[in-house]
Design a protein around this motif. Structure first.
Motif, short mmCIF file in Angstrom:
data_model
loop_
_atom_site.label_atom_id
_atom_site.label_comp_id
_atom_site.label_asym_id
_atom_site.label_seq_id
_atom_site.Cartn_x
_atom_site.Cartn_y
_atom_site.Cartn_z
N PHE B 250 0.85 -1.10 0.09
CA PHE B 250 -0.04 -0.11 -0.15
C PHE B 250 1.05 1.27 -0.05
O PHE B 250 1.76 1.32 0.74
N PRO B 251 0.55 2.18 -0.72
CA PRO B 251 1.46 3.61 -1.01
C PRO B 251 1.08 4.20 0.27
O PRO B 251 0.07 4.16 0.99
N PRO B 252 2.33 4.76 0.87
CA PRO B 252 1.98 5.75 2.11
C PRO B 252 1.12 6.66 1.84
O PRO B 252 0.85 7.28 0.82
N HIS B 253 0.21 7.05 3.06
CA HIS B 253 -0.64 8.19 2.82
C HIS B 253 -0.98 8.91 3.97
O HIS B 253 -1.30 8.18 5.17
N GLU B 254 -0.90 10.25 4.13
CA GLU B 254 -1.23 11.14 5.28
C GLU B 254 -2.34 11.75 5.18
O GLU B 254 -2.63 12.55 4.20
N PRO B 255 -3.55 11.33 5.81
CA PRO B 255 -5.01 11.77 5.50
C PRO B 255 -4.87 13.34 5.85
O PRO B 255 -4.13 13.63 6.89
N LYS B 256 -5.67 13.97 5.25
CA LYS B 256 -5.93 15.41 5.54
C LYS B 256 -7.52 15.71 5.66
O LYS B 256 -8.27 15.70 4.64
N ILE B 257 -8.12 15.20 6.75
CA ILE B 257 -9.51 15.03 6.94
C ILE B 257 -9.92 16.32 7.12
O ILE B 257 -9.66 17.05 8.18
N GLY B 258 -11.43 16.52 6.32
CA GLY B 258 -11.84 17.84 6.52
C GLY B 258 -13.33 17.77 6.99
O GLY B 258 -13.49 16.92 7.91
N ALA B 259 -13.92 18.57 6.43
CA ALA B 259 -15.44 18.65 6.96
C ALA B 259 -16.37 17.51 6.41
O ALA B 259 -16.10 16.56 5.48
N GLU B 260 -17.40 17.07 7.05
CA GLU B 260 -18.29 16.07 6.55
C GLU B 260 -18.92 16.32 5.30
O GLU B 260 -19.42 17.40 5.12
N ALA B 261 -18.90 15.41 4.43
CA ALA B 261 -19.34 15.39 3.11
C ALA B 261 -20.75 14.78 2.78
O ALA B 261 -21.80 15.27 2.34
N LEU B 262 -20.77 13.70 3.63
CA LEU B 262 -22.03 12.84 3.16
C LEU B 262 -22.47 12.40 4.55
O LEU B 262 -21.51 11.40 5.04
N ARG B 263 -23.66 12.34 4.89
CA ARG B 263 -24.26 11.58 6.50
C ARG B 263 -25.27 10.86 5.49
O ARG B 263 -26.27 11.32 5.10
N ILE B 264 -25.21 9.56 5.88
CA ILE B 264 -26.33 8.53 5.54
C ILE B 264 -27.03 8.05 6.83
O ILE B 264 -26.29 7.84 8.04
N GLU B 265 -28.24 8.69 7.12
CA GLU B 265 -28.91 8.28 8.68
C GLU B 265 -30.13 7.39 8.34
O GLU B 265 -30.95 7.44 7.29
N ASP B 266 -30.05 6.55 9.10
CA ASP B 266 -31.33 5.47 9.50
C ASP B 266 -31.62 4.92 8.16
O ASP B 266 -32.71 4.99 7.85
N TRP B 267 -30.74 4.51 7.36
CA TRP B 267 -30.94 4.03 5.89
C TRP B 267 -31.40 2.65 6.08
O TRP B 267 -30.73 1.54 6.47
N THR B 268 -32.60 2.60 5.38
CA THR B 268 -33.40 1.02 5.37
C THR B 268 -33.67 0.69 4.09
O THR B 268 -34.40 1.39 3.36
N VAL B 269 -33.48 -0.53 3.45
CA VAL B 269 -33.50 -1.08 2.21
C VAL B 269 -34.41 -2.33 2.19
O VAL B 269 -33.78 -3.28 2.88
N HIS B 270 -35.33 -2.63 1.29
CA HIS B 270 -35.89 -3.80 1.49
C HIS B 270 -35.72 -4.42 0.08
O HIS B 270 -35.45 -3.78 -0.67
N SER B 271 -35.47 -5.97 0.33
CA SER B 271 -35.21 -6.52 -0.92
C SER B 271 -36.31 -6.28 -1.93
O SER B 271 -37.50 -6.48 -1.70
N PRO B 272 -36.07 -6.32 -3.21
CA PRO B 272 -36.92 -6.08 -4.27
C PRO B 272 -37.52 -7.58 -4.48
O PRO B 272 -38.97 -7.45 -5.02
N THR B 273 -36.98 -8.74 -4.10
CA THR B 273 -37.88 -9.79 -4.54
C THR B 273 -38.67 -10.32 -3.33
O THR B 273 -39.62 -10.96 -3.29
N ARG B 274 -37.98 -9.92 -2.15
CA ARG B 274 -38.96 -10.28 -0.59
C ARG B 274 -39.00 -9.00 0.04
O ARG B 274 -38.12 -8.71 0.72
N PRO B 275 -40.06 -8.42 -0.31
CA PRO B 275 -40.29 -6.96 0.37
C PRO B 275 -40.30 -6.94 1.72
O PRO B 275 -39.95 -6.01 2.61
N GLU B 276 -40.59 -8.04 2.56
CA GLU B 276 -40.74 -7.92 3.86
C GLU B 276 -39.14 -8.06 4.59
O GLU B 276 -39.05 -7.81 5.55
N HIS B 277 -38.32 -8.48 3.86
CA HIS B 277 -36.94 -8.74 4.23
C HIS B 277 -36.10 -7.44 4.14
O HIS B 277 -36.04 -6.96 3.24
N LYS B 278 -35.48 -6.98 5.25
CA LYS B 278 -34.76 -5.83 5.27
C LYS B 278 -33.33 -6.22 4.90
O LYS B 278 -32.72 -6.87 5.61
#
Lengths: 407, 512
Positions: B250-278
């Motif tokens: 792995f190449p060496p890397h010093e992260p420069k972490i900044g502000a929040e870009a994307l927040r995913i909250e309470d993400w719930t997805v149901h199966s397209p073939t079995r809709p009752e299944h999360k």
């Protein structure tokens, strides 16, 4: 196994791209085949093939199939098929006849209404295919029956005609000789307007090709070496001029040829340079990748069927105008000719590949075979046999070259 | 005297313009597990195709003997007749047919010309028992996961009285659990006297299972290592494969972490073939600019499903939850809207979902950002060519020109094309799903460097991967996913393979 071409491919690494003026059999094969077939029938018919009247006939008699082939190639590139084109030709021809003949509607308005009817038919089929998800094969097979049935209903099982003069001129007529004739030595007299148009077309081709070339050079892209470039321009110029001279010696330029040329130009640009055209290739090449790249797949598929409906309606009016009557059996098996034209012209069965010019060339190959064989008095069963085998051979050749390329 | 079952000498094979195999020699001892290692393009698959008769005798140079007899196979049937069976990377099963039908496909159990279904199913059940697959033999293949399908392939090979089993990348598509089971099975087959040749990229698995390792590079045999006698390590194998020492993967890397870009909250997805299944269950993640975040999870944990559902709802139904981009809630209901909001998703399966393989490099690169090259619906092709050329240089895509068709490229170069496509859309958030799957070691390093570069430009990167060392080497922070739930969040300092594994196997009992 190590010809010069291969060693060049290996040694021509990243920094020195190999010049690509080498002959590409897969793309150019169709044009070479066309030239050979024309040459063959010219010899077999003792030159009648290339006589002015015959060239004119080939164009006028096949214009509607060529128009259908343009719409069909877009559909085939997207990986679909349209089996209903012949029936749509019939029903739109019938609609236009009712409007123009029975209702005495002005011809231009009637033409526009007919095109809108074609668009609605295309939208109907496009909806089931794109948004409902039924395979195009099924939807258009149903359409083939439904629109044939509607044709019979609209016509009341009889032919309707005659058509107004402007429509007949569009499908069967020729440009007027406003400037009279000019003598061309041993070739006799020829129409000046037609000749001027021919020269302008050639100049236009040369100019646009030159500008494209300059643009590419400006962006430091590789281009054909100048002699090859000039040869290509010169070659196409000679062919266009030769056809135009022959037409000018007969009855001038058929109006359908003008229409066809405009359609070919527009749809060639659409497929190669427009975002919409690119989307069609993307969908046919890899549906899922296109979807995940943000292509509105359903909308694109919907609109290419609407487009097919409009072009079918145009072909319907022209066919009816040519016969001067809309009949219940009009357009029978036209869809098969259009599909064959597209595949002979290099479209891939899996979709994603094909060119408008290729489909037109494929259509012309069939047209020349039809025409040439009837000139030498071959019975129709032989013509059918040869056309079938040519279609098979063209696709076999395509698959064979593809397989050889991947081995 | 070594008891060898297979001896290949001086094997060479050319394709137009490419010499795939130059001079390969290979000796496999009876009853061992013999691994073949090499970068993509080293000639592993070609060699296996020569061995199994896919390339008939006469189309290659050199010769080989199996069990003391010279082999001149005219096709794959000849090799199978001698007991050599190959299982390809892409499984060759008919999804609509049952397990039993697949096992005996081409080798139907007949009685007087008709299929004897009792015998078919009974013998299939015996074979399934042997490979440890507890499924009824009449189950359709389409109802099995990839891991179980792999077992069916092996059962099929066993039905042919296999003596030399060739496996091409058998665990590439498998999660840890399935991989482990497969390796155990191979050990069992070794006990039964079946010789195995295994082609794999996963060095840790090779180290765990192989008796001998042959390393190929540029169509030649570099060396054959005896795992028990020689001093073999992963670094040693890598050095042999790439022809140079890769001090760090792995190449060496010093992260420069900044502000929040994307927040995913309470993400719930149901199966397209079995809709009752999360499939994804109330998952919450935060991605920051300049940070590379990992998403770890076993097969079926919902990693890809989570990523794709965020990317314009490309997967799943009844999706609920919030996406907050740069502090504002966004709605990305279609792929287009997601791209518009600066989200990019690089798929795990670039051939099926990432590329138009019959199209050239430049049009693939422009596919997602074509609007930027167009005015009033017309594409500026010169501009397109230039953009593609720029990516070719900056990403080091090894092609003669950008007019080259992508289907002819190696996996690493194809992946660079896909990455170029998404970088061209100028995203703020990049979701990379298995970014180095099926890519050779040298190209992996390049991809890692590209990912580091993207983070340094201030983009937020989410890396989804089934290879834990990759996540540990690359990511600044790692989320673990189990049965659709986020079960852990570990910083780079905290994360180890063992800890990740613990979090990934939580909630196992919830997996249906």
């Amino acid at each position: 196994m190590s010809s010069t071409v291969e060693t060049r491919r290996v040694s021509g690494r990243i920094d020195q791209p190999p010049r690509r003026f080498s002959f590409n059999p897969r793309q150019s094969g169709i044009y070479v085949a066309f030239v050979l077939i024309v040459a063959l029938f010219t010899v077999l018919t003792g030159g009648t093939m290339l006589q002015p009247e015959n060239i004119s006939n080939i164009i006028v008699q096949n214009s509607y199939v060529l128009i259908l082939a343009i719409g069909m190639i877009l559909i085939i590139i997207a990986g679909h098929i349209d089996l209903s084109a012949g029936s749509v030709v019939a029903v739109t021809g019938a609609v236009s006849a009712v409007l123009m003949v029975n209702l005495n509607m002005p011809w231009l308005l009637a033409l526009l209404v007919t095109l809108v009817v074609g668009a609605l038919i295309g939208a109907w089929q496009g909806y089931w295919i794109a948004y409902f998800g039924i395979p195009a094969f099924i939807v258009t097979l149903a359409g083939m029956l439904v629109f044939r049935a509607l044709t019979l209903t609209v016509l009341g099982n009889q032919g309707i005609g005659p058509f107004p003069d402007p429509i007949r001129t569009l499908s069967n007529g020729f440009t007027d000789g406003y400037l009279g004739n000019v003598g061309l030595g041993p070739l006799g007299g020829a129409d000046i307007v037609s000749l001027l148009v021919g020269v302008l077309v050639v100049a236009g081709i040369a100019l646009s090709q030159w500008r494209t070339r300059r643009g590419r050079q400006h962006y430091l892209q590789e281009v054909d070496p100048l002699p090859v470039f000039l040869l290509k321009i010169g070659g196409s110029g000679v062919v266009v001029l030769a056809v135009v001279v022959q037409l000018a010696r007969f009855k001038n330029i058929p109006w359908v040829l003008v229409l066809l040329a405009a359609l070919v130009l527009f749809y060639s640009l659409l497929t190669t340079r427009a975002v919409f055209g690119r989307r069609i290739y993307a969908i046919g090449g890899n549906l899922q990748a296109a979807t995940l790249s943000g292509v509105k797949v359903k909308s694109v598929v919907f609109w290419i069927f609407v487009n097919m409906g409009v072009l079918s309606a145009l072909a319907g009016v022209i066919f009816a105008g040519r016969l001067n009557q809309a009949g219940p059996t009009a357009g029978t098996s036209f869809e098969l000719d259009a599909i064959a034209a597209a595949f002979i012209g290099g479209a891939a069965v899996q979709g994603g590949v094909g060119k408008v010019v290729g489909a037109i060339t494929g259509g012309l190959i069939m047209a020349v075979i039809n025409n040439g064989m009837s000139l030498i008095g071959a019975p129709s069963e032989q013509v059918m046999l040869v056309k079938g085998l040519v279609l098979l051979a063209a696709v076999a050749y395509d698959i064979w070259t593809k397989r050889r390329a991947t081995r | 005297m070594v008891d060898s079952i297979l001896t290949m000498t001086g094997i060479g094979k050319s394709f137009p313009g490419v010499r795939a195999l130059a001079d390969v020699s290979l000796t496999v001892r009876r009853g061992e597990i013999h691994a073949i290692c090499g970068e993509n393009g080293a000639g592993k698959s070609t060699l296996m195709k020569v061995l199994s008769g896919v390339y008939p005798h006469g189309s290659y140079d050199g010769e080989f003997t199996f069990d003391g007899q010279a082999c001149e196979f005219g096709g794959i049937r000849d090799s199978e007749h001698r007991g050599i069976v190959i299982i390809h990377q892409e499984l060759a099963l008919c999804p609509q047919l049952s397990i039993a039908e697949n096992i005996f496909l081409g080798n139907e159990q007949t009685a007087r010309g008709l299929i004897d279904w009792n015998r078919t199913n009974h013998r299939a059940a015996e074979l399934l028992d042997r490979v440890g697959l507890r499924e009824p033999a009449v189950t359709p293949i389409s109802e099995l996961g990839v891991g179980k399908q792999q077992l069916v392939e092996i059962a099929k090979a066993l039905s042919k009285k296999v003596r030399l089993l060739i496996l091409d990348e058998p665990t590439a598509a498998l999660g840890e659990e399935d991989s482990r089971h497969l390796l155990d099975l191979l050990r069992g087959l070794r006990e039964d006297g079946v010789t195995c040749v295994i082609v794999s990229h996963k060095l840790n698995e090779i180290m765990a299972i192989a008796d001998s390792i042959t390393i190929l590079r540029d169509g030649r045999t570099i060396e054959t290592l005896d795992v028990r006698a020689d001093d073999v390590s992963e670094d040693r194998i890598i050095a042999g494969m790439v022809g140079r020492d890769l001090e760090h993967r792995f190449p060496p890397h010093e992260p420069k972490i900044g502000a929040e870009a994307l927040r995913i909250e309470d993400w719930t997805v149901h199966s397209p073939t079995r809709p009752e299944h999360k499939v994804v269950d109330a998952a919450s993640l935060v991605l920051r600019r300049g940070e590379i975040v990992g998403l770890a999870g076993l097969m079926g944990a919902g990693r890809t499903e989570l990523a794709m559902s965020v990317f314009g709802r490309s997967y799943g139904r009844d999706i609920s939850g919030r996406l907050v981009k740069d502090g504002k809630e966004i709605h990305a209901r279609t792929v287009r809207e997601a791209i518009g909001h600066g989200i990019a998703y690089v798929t795990e399966d670039r051939k099926r979902y990432g590329l138009n393989l019959i199209e050239d490099v430049k049009r693939n690169i422009s596919a997602a950002g074509l609007g930027k090259l167009a005015r009033r619906g017309w594409v500026n092709e010169n501009e397109e060519h230039q953009v593609a050329g720029k990516f070719r240089r900056s990403m080091n895509i090894k092609v003669p020109t950008v007019d080259t068709v992508t289907g002819t490229l190696s996996g690493g170069n194809q992946q660079k094309v896909v990455l170029s496509k998404w970088i061209f859309t100028d995203p703020d958030v990049l979701i990379l799903d298995e970014p180095t799957r099926g890519i050779d070691v040298g190209a992996k390093y390049e991809i890692y460097s590209i990912i580091n570069g993207l983070a340094d430009e201030g983009k937020a990167v989410l890396v989804v991967s089934s290879e834990l060392p990759e996540l540990l080497g690359l990511c600044d922070r790692i989320y673990t996913l189990a049965a659709g739930r986020i079960t852990g969040e570990l910083s780079r300092a905290e994360a180890t393979q063992e800890r990740l594994m613990q979090h990934m196997t939580r909630n196992q009992e919830h997996i249906p």
